[in-house]
Design a protein around this motif. Structure first.
Motif, PDB file in Angstrom:
ATOM      1  N   GLY A  58      -9.479   2.459  -8.464  1.00 46.56           N
ATOM      2  CA  GLY A  58      -9.757   2.076  -7.086  1.00 46.56           C
ATOM      3  C   GLY A  58      -8.546   2.274  -6.186  1.00 46.56           C
ATOM      4  O   GLY A  58      -8.679   2.727  -5.047  1.00 46.56           O
ATOM      5  N   ALA A  59      -7.364   1.924  -6.707  1.00 42.50           N
ATOM      6  CA  ALA A  59      -6.139   2.097  -5.915  1.00 42.50           C
ATOM      7  C   ALA A  59      -5.884   3.574  -5.644  1.00 42.50           C
ATOM      8  O   ALA A  59      -5.486   3.968  -4.537  1.00 42.50           O
ATOM      9  CB  ALA A  59      -4.952   1.482  -6.653  1.00 42.50           C
TER      10      ALA A  59
ATOM     11  N   TYR B 110      -8.157   6.055  -5.558  1.00 46.42           N
ATOM     12  CA  TYR B 110      -9.150   6.602  -4.630  1.00 46.42           C
ATOM     13  C   TYR B 110      -9.013   6.019  -3.223  1.00 46.42           C
ATOM     14  O   TYR B 110      -9.506   6.624  -2.258  1.00 46.42           O
ATOM     15  CB  TYR B 110     -10.558   6.365  -5.172  1.00 46.42           C
ATOM     16  CG  TYR B 110     -10.929   7.313  -6.282  1.00 46.42           C
ATOM     17  CD1 TYR B 110     -10.998   8.684  -6.065  1.00 46.42           C
ATOM     18  CD2 TYR B 110     -11.199   6.841  -7.571  1.00 46.42           C
ATOM     19  CE1 TYR B 110     -11.333   9.562  -7.086  1.00 46.42           C
ATOM     20  CE2 TYR B 110     -11.537   7.709  -8.601  1.00 46.42           C
ATOM     21  CZ  TYR B 110     -11.595   9.068  -8.352  1.00 46.42           C
ATOM     22  OH  TYR B 110     -11.928   9.944  -9.360  1.00 46.42           O
ATOM     23  N   PHE B 111      -8.369   4.876  -3.097  1.00 43.10           N
ATOM     24  CA  PHE B 111      -8.096   4.336  -1.761  1.00 43.10           C
ATOM     25  C   PHE B 111      -7.185   5.274  -0.985  1.00 43.10           C
ATOM     26  O   PHE B 111      -7.315   5.424   0.235  1.00 43.10           O
ATOM     27  CB  PHE B 111      -7.455   2.953  -1.881  1.00 43.10           C
ATOM     28  CG  PHE B 111      -7.066   2.345  -0.562  1.00 43.10           C
ATOM     29  CD1 PHE B 111      -8.025   1.736   0.239  1.00 43.10           C
ATOM     30  CD2 PHE B 111      -5.756   2.396  -0.113  1.00 43.10           C
ATOM     31  CE1 PHE B 111      -7.666   1.186   1.467  1.00 43.10           C
ATOM     32  CE2 PHE B 111      -5.394   1.853   1.109  1.00 43.10           C
ATOM     33  CZ  PHE B 111      -6.349   1.239   1.900  1.00 43.10           C
ATOM     34  N   HIS B 112      -6.249   5.910  -1.701  1.00 46.16           N
ATOM     35  CA  HIS B 112      -5.269   6.776  -1.047  1.00 46.16           C
ATOM     36  C   HIS B 112      -5.623   8.262  -1.128  1.00 46.16           C
ATOM     37  O   HIS B 112      -5.292   9.030  -0.209  1.00 46.16           O
ATOM     38  CB  HIS B 112      -3.890   6.567  -1.681  1.00 46.16           C
ATOM     39  CG  HIS B 112      -3.312   5.210  -1.449  1.00 46.16           C
ATOM     40  ND1 HIS B 112      -2.753   4.832  -0.247  1.00 46.16           N
ATOM     41  CD2 HIS B 112      -3.219   4.127  -2.263  1.00 46.16           C
ATOM     42  CE1 HIS B 112      -2.326   3.575  -0.322  1.00 46.16           C
ATOM     43  NE2 HIS B 112      -2.597   3.131  -1.541  1.00 46.16           N
TER      44      HIS B 112
ATOM     45  N   ALA C 268       0.830  -1.203   0.000  1.00 49.41           N
ATOM     46  CA  ALA C 268       0.000   0.000   0.000  1.00 49.41           C
ATOM     47  C   ALA C 268       0.870   1.260   0.000  1.00 49.41           C
ATOM     48  O   ALA C 268       0.586   2.229  -0.716  1.00 49.41           O
ATOM     49  CB  ALA C 268      -0.929  -0.001   1.202  1.00 49.41           C
TER      50      ALA C 268
END
Length: 215
Positions: free
Chosen positions: A44-45, A47-49, A7
């Motif tokens: 998605g990755a 917007y996860f961060h 991550a």
């Protein structure tokens, strides 16, 4: 632990990709889709961060601010004179801007009207405060004329330094920045430093330019 490391690596990849695009194309002209494509990650990755493009800009300016503090802290610990420390800070930051996109993007964001969210200071305010402290120390150490207006010189130094980088970036390869920075210091030293100490700092400016090894 492995998931957390992945991550963190993904977050760093996204920031670097965004910085590269902000530097080359500007903040307004870069979309989140551009960043996703450049970073080779999913939406998605991203917007996860980061919930928005503004969050990416803020993260880049935070990293720029951290780099300035780390450079200044490291140089403070080496026991240089105040003026030498300030000169080394500017050359170290120039080296970082040549080596990676984050400092370059930070500069472009700072000059492009992107809002800085508290508690983060504006990069120019932070740099002016660092410069002011070092210039005040240089007056006390007799490396600057006793009647130097520290506030005025600190403000002018930030303008000179930022302007040198912006103009250099627009007109010539980024690797020429150390040369332009040395020229800036030659002008300032001749106006601010007493004659008896001038040669030391003129020679230092030339040496710091060579040490970067990019000219």
């Amino acid at each position: 632990m492995a998931r957390q490391l992945r991550a963190e690596q993904t977050r760093a990849t996204i920031i670097t990709a965004a910085a590269d695009l902000f530097d080359r194309h500007g903040y307004e002209s870069t979309s989140l889709s551009d960043i996703v494509e450049h970073a080779h990650v999913t939406k998605g990755a991203l917007y996860f961060h980061f919930a928005a493009k503004e969050d990416l800009a803020h993260a880049i300016m935070e990293l720029q601010s951290r780099a300035l503090r780390e450079v200044a802290g490291e140089l403070d610990a080496r026991g240089y004179s105040s003026l030498e420390t300030l000169m080394r800070i500017t050359f170290s930051m120039a080296r970082l801007s040549v080596e990676g996109p984050i400092p370059r993007a930070g500069l472009r964001l700072a000059t492009g009207g992107v809002a800085v969210r508290p508690p983060l200071e504006h990069p120019f305010t932070e740099f002016r405060d660092v410069a002011g402290r070092k210039l005040l120390g240089a007056v006390k150490e007799s490396d600057l004329h006793a009647d130097t207006d520290v506030d005025a010189v600190a403000h002018s130094l930030v303008g000179f330094y930022v302007g040198t980088r912006v103009v250099s970036r627009s007109l010539e390869p980024v690797a020429r920045q150390p040369r332009r920075l040395a020229e800036m210091w030659h002008i300032m030293i001749r106006g601010l430093v007493p004659v008896t100490r001038r040669a030391r700092y003129l020679n230092l400016a030339a040496r710091l330019e060579r040490e970067i090894g990019l000219v």
